[in-house]
Design an enzyme around this catalytic site. Structure first.
Site, short mmCIF file in Angstrom:
data_model
loop_
_atom_site.label_atom_id
_atom_site.label_comp_id
_atom_site.label_asym_id
_atom_site.label_seq_id
_atom_site.Cartn_x
_atom_site.Cartn_y
_atom_site.Cartn_z
N HIS A 221 -3.63 6.90 1.82
CA HIS A 221 -3.93 5.62 1.18
C HIS A 221 -5.33 5.21 1.65
O HIS A 221 -5.63 5.29 2.85
CB HIS A 221 -2.88 4.58 1.59
CG HIS A 221 -3.36 3.17 1.41
ND1 HIS A 221 -3.82 2.71 0.20
CD2 HIS A 221 -3.49 2.13 2.28
CE1 HIS A 221 -4.20 1.45 0.34
NE2 HIS A 221 -4.01 1.08 1.59
N CYS B 229 0.82 -1.22 0.00
CA CYS B 229 0.00 0.00 0.00
C CYS B 229 0.85 1.27 0.00
O CYS B 229 0.35 2.35 -0.33
CB CYS B 229 -0.95 0.00 1.19
SG CYS B 229 -2.05 -1.41 1.16
N ASN C 227 -10.25 -0.66 -1.39
CA ASN C 227 -8.81 -0.46 -1.19
C ASN C 227 -8.08 -1.01 -2.41
O ASN C 227 -8.12 -2.21 -2.68
CB ASN C 227 -8.41 -1.20 0.09
CG ASN C 227 -6.93 -1.08 0.43
OD1 ASN C 227 -6.09 -0.88 -0.44
ND2 ASN C 227 -6.61 -1.24 1.71
N1 ACO Z 1 -19.29 -9.66 6.75
C1 ACO Z 1 -19.90 -9.98 7.89
N2 ACO Z 1 -19.25 -10.43 8.98
C2 ACO Z 1 -17.93 -10.53 8.90
C3 ACO Z 1 -17.21 -10.22 7.74
C4 ACO Z 1 -17.95 -9.77 6.63
N3 ACO Z 1 -17.36 -9.43 5.47
N4 ACO Z 1 -15.91 -10.41 7.96
C5 ACO Z 1 -15.79 -10.83 9.21
N5 ACO Z 1 -17.00 -10.93 9.79
C6 ACO Z 1 -17.35 -11.35 11.14
C7 ACO Z 1 -16.28 -12.18 11.77
O1 ACO Z 1 -16.42 -13.53 11.40
C8 ACO Z 1 -16.55 -11.95 13.24
O2 ACO Z 1 -17.64 -12.77 13.63
P1 ACO Z 1 -17.65 -13.45 15.09
O3 ACO Z 1 -17.66 -12.29 16.06
O4 ACO Z 1 -18.92 -14.22 15.06
O5 ACO Z 1 -16.41 -14.26 15.16
C9 ACO Z 1 -17.02 -10.52 13.30
O6 ACO Z 1 -17.46 -10.19 11.96
C10 ACO Z 1 -15.94 -9.56 13.72
O7 ACO Z 1 -14.74 -9.90 13.00
P2 ACO Z 1 -13.44 -9.09 13.11
O8 ACO Z 1 -12.42 -9.64 12.18
O9 ACO Z 1 -13.10 -8.95 14.57
O10 ACO Z 1 -13.97 -7.75 12.53
P3 ACO Z 1 -13.46 -6.32 12.82
O11 ACO Z 1 -14.51 -5.58 13.53
O12 ACO Z 1 -12.08 -6.33 13.38
O13 ACO Z 1 -13.40 -5.78 11.34
C11 ACO Z 1 -11.73 -5.28 9.71
C12 ACO Z 1 -12.54 -6.36 10.38
C13 ACO Z 1 -12.68 -4.35 8.97
C14 ACO Z 1 -10.79 -5.89 8.72
C15 ACO Z 1 -11.00 -4.53 10.83
O14 ACO Z 1 -10.17 -5.41 11.55
C16 ACO Z 1 -10.19 -3.44 10.35
O15 ACO Z 1 -10.69 -2.39 10.04
N6 ACO Z 1 -8.86 -3.67 10.27
C17 ACO Z 1 -7.93 -2.77 9.68
C18 ACO Z 1 -7.33 -3.47 8.55
C19 ACO Z 1 -7.64 -2.83 7.25
O16 ACO Z 1 -8.40 -1.93 7.08
N7 ACO Z 1 -6.97 -3.31 6.29
C20 ACO Z 1 -7.12 -2.72 5.02
C21 ACO Z 1 -6.16 -3.31 4.13
S1 ACO Z 1 -4.54 -3.15 4.71
C22 ACO Z 1 -4.01 -1.67 4.29
O17 ACO Z 1 -4.43 -1.11 3.33
C23 ACO Z 1 -3.07 -1.07 5.15
#
Ligand code: ACO
Length: 335
Positions: free
Chosen positions: A262, A116, A292
């Site tokens: 980004h 990224c 992204n």
């Molecule tokens: N739809 C519905 N439910 C989902 C999905 C989805 N697409 N994906 C995961 N879940 C569920 C999981 O299974 C979990 O269920 P559970 O509680 O029953 O186990 C629940 O949602 C929560 O999952 P988490 O992985 O804890 O979700 P979180 O709230 O952390 O959100 C996310 C995930 C959006 C990726 C978050 O961690 C985040 O914002 N991370 C930052 C990473 C990022 O943005 N990366 C971008 C790319 S990297 C870069 O560009 C730098």
């Protein structure tokens, strides 16, 4: 003697025509528009058209737009710096294919893979080559086709909903005008976190062949991401590297006309905006439309910001990135 600096002469981008909405994704995985929008800000993304788009053809289209808008003839380009993590071939890199499409045989190309942060790293490379006087006109490109390496089943839904395809480009040229130029670039990395966001296979350091039935059934060719770790590091590093660029040039956050981060995730950008105490109109977001797009996200966002009249001559503009590696980087530009 006049000092030589580098400035961005023109910008361009290309996104494939197929729009994939959050609702469309519900056909493949258990997810919802509300979940995706709340967690990431994304409403839709673009997926490439097989047989029409390639990583290099998208980059070429973006570059042609940037060259046209700069009124720079393609033949003036004397280096290509190309950032991608999704090249058309394992090797050679897509920079070679774009060079061929542009008819620039003999011109040097540099393929870089800094995830990224790739575009900011590429811009920094261009800035250095121009400041030393080695080159005058450099095409800086970020292009990604990520839709083919996402696991679009329930297993991969935490990652698959985030990423999209697209390309962006900038024509960077030598100038002697100190008032309109790239002021500085700042590059960082921390390999201790390499496996927090990565695609493991195919890799060279495997027993036997680099690609086997076992590798294919293992599923490690999909993106593996520790979302929490990425979030925690990103918010700290974004703010740090933006501050670093401002401090290096004796500016303060309030001097910024626009921050183009980004497009990782709207919550990350929002968190950084609040930390920096910037008003909403000073932070550009278009993740809603494209998801992204990794190395392509900053040049696409920068082009759209420019098209919308959000950047004017003399404006102080900061580009900032964080990504897999981990890497983080910034560029401060006096437009
Ligand atoms: N739809 C519905 N439910 C989902 C999905 C989805 N697409 N994906 C995961 N879940 C569920 C999981 O299974 C979990 O269920 P559970 O509680 O029953 O186990 C629940 O949602 C929560 O999952 P988490 O992985 O804890 O979700 P979180 O709230 O952390 O959100 C996310 C995930 C959006 C990726 C978050 O961690 C985040 O914002 N991370 C930052 C990473 C990022 O943005 N990366 C971008 C790319 S990297 C870069 O560009 C730098």
């Amino acid at each position: 003697m006049n000092t030589t600096y580098a400035s961005i002469k023109g910008l361009g981008f290309y996104v494939p025509e197929t729009i994939v909405t959050n609702q469309d994704l519900t056909q493949h995985m258990d997810t919802s528009d509300a979940w995706i929008q709340e967690r990431t800000g994304i409403k839709q993304r673009r997926y490439f058209t097989y047989g029409k788009d390639t990583n290099a053809s998208m980059a070429t289209a973006a570059s042609r737009m940037a060259l046209d808008r700069s009124q720079v003839d393609t033949k003036e380009v004397d280096l290509i710096v190309y950032a991608t993590i999704t090249p058309d071939y394992y090797f050679p890199g897509s920079a070679f294919l774009m060079q061929r499409e542009l008819g620039l045989e003999g011109v040097g190309v540099i393929d870089i893979r800094n995830q990224c942060s790739g575009f900011v790293y590429a811009l920094s490379i261009a800035d250095q080559f121009i400041k030393t006087g080695m080159y005058k006109t450099i095409l800086v490109v970020g292009s990604e086709i990520q839709s083919t390496f996402l696991n679009k089943s329930n297993e991969g839904r935490g990652v698959a909903v985030i990423f999209g395809d697209g390309a962006g480009a900038a024509v960077v040229q030598a100038t002697t005008d100190p008032e309109h130029r790239i002021l500085s670039t700042h590059l960082h990395a921390d390999g201790r976190y390499a496996e927090e966001l990565y695609v493991r296979d195919p890799g060279s350091s495997r027993e036997g062949r680099w690609l086997t039935e076992e590798t294919l059934s293992g599923g490690n060719y999909n993106v593996t991401m520790n979302g929490n770790a990425v979030f925690k590091h990103a918010v700290v590093r974004f703010a740090e590297v933006i501050q670093e660029s401002l401090a290096a040039n004796a500016y303060k956050p309030e001097d910024l006309a626009l921050l183009v981060p980004h497009q990782a995730n709207i919550r990350i950008s929002e968190y950084v905006r609040q930390q920096m105490n910037l008003p909403e109109e000073k932070v550009f977001n278009n993740i809603q439309k494209y998801g992204n797009t990794t190395a392509a996200s900053i040049p696409i966002a920068l082009t759209e910001a420019y098209e919308e009249g959000r950047i004017k001559p003399g404006d102080l503009v900061c580009l900032a990135a964080f990504g897999s590696g981990f890497t983080w980087a910034s560029a401060l530009i006096k437009w």
